[in-house]
Design a protein around this motif. Sequence first.
Motif, short mmCIF file in Angstrom:
data_model
loop_
_atom_site.label_atom_id
_atom_site.label_comp_id
_atom_site.label_asym_id
_atom_site.label_seq_id
_atom_site.Cartn_x
_atom_site.Cartn_y
_atom_site.Cartn_z
N SER A 72 -69.74 10.75 -75.24
CA SER A 72 -69.88 9.61 -74.26
C SER A 72 -68.83 8.58 -74.35
N ALA A 73 -67.69 9.24 -73.36
CA ALA A 73 -66.39 8.47 -73.22
C ALA A 73 -66.06 8.53 -71.75
N VAL A 74 -65.28 7.25 -71.57
CA VAL A 74 -64.84 7.58 -70.08
C VAL A 74 -63.34 8.25 -69.89
N THR A 75 -63.29 8.76 -68.54
CA THR A 75 -62.06 9.48 -68.15
C THR A 75 -61.67 10.42 -69.13
N GLN A 76 -62.47 11.39 -69.67
CA GLN A 76 -61.89 12.35 -70.42
C GLN A 76 -61.23 13.54 -69.64
N GLY A 77 -61.78 13.98 -68.59
CA GLY A 77 -61.15 15.08 -67.98
C GLY A 77 -61.58 16.38 -68.47
N PHE A 78 -62.34 16.64 -69.67
CA PHE A 78 -62.74 17.83 -70.13
C PHE A 78 -63.31 18.69 -69.41
N PRO A 79 -63.16 19.91 -69.30
CA PRO A 79 -64.22 20.97 -68.68
C PRO A 79 -65.27 21.04 -69.77
N TRP A 80 -66.43 21.43 -69.07
CA TRP A 80 -67.82 21.64 -70.08
C TRP A 80 -68.71 22.58 -69.60
N GLY A 81 -69.71 22.87 -70.46
CA GLY A 81 -70.60 23.98 -70.04
C GLY A 81 -71.81 23.58 -70.63
#
Length: 238
Positions: A72-81
């Motif tokens: 739970s962090a801001v502006t990570q930009g990571f893809p996720w599934g």
Amino acid sequence: MFASISPFAGTQPFNDWFVPDTTARHPLGTVVDAVDPFWGQGTFMYVKSGDAILKGSVVMWDEVFSSSLLPSAVTQGFPWGVAMAPMASGVYGWVQLAGRAVYKTNATVAADGVMAIAAAGILGATATGKQVIGIRNRIAATGTKTFTAQTFNGSNKLFCPQGYDGAFLGMALTGTGVGASAVVAALDPDGKTIYAGTAIGTATGANSTATAQITLTGTYTGYGSGLINYPTCMQIVA
């Protein structure tokens, strides 16, 4: 129950009745398409868990396809599934990348409401800088699905003669004679038998108190469901 439609034979099952283990059955990062009569078509990727992942957890992965809970962090930009099953650290399994998914939530987000990462591996209401992209929430935590089911006094077995399509591990269960605080603890590969329990994998403590044919109600408590399409976290470029 999802079945592979990719030109790929012998996939490790995607479904809620299979328990992931420490046997690697495919190259990590393998992506396949599959279809289910209720959930529709989906796309899945094979990963190794590096975390305590729950059914429906929102997860990220690294360059060697080791997966962990999305922080739970801001502006990570990571893809996720979305994790298809509980996965302890060191076991292998599937995360969903596209299609209709069931994911962990900690708030009731209305259909088409904006979602964000609310806690590690859990989605919730919108929050500045934590919004997630590539998802359309369609069913809130208050959503329900009903089944015709046969209960058996003193047993955790719930038999659905028309099938249990739409049920998933962790779904809350209520109905006449159904044990208190029951959830879907396990699903039988027969496509018709639900095992009630107090938690995923704990098929005890929620036995029925009568033998009868009932309307069984499953509620999405603690989960949401919607369409994902290779989702990502919000990213701000200065």
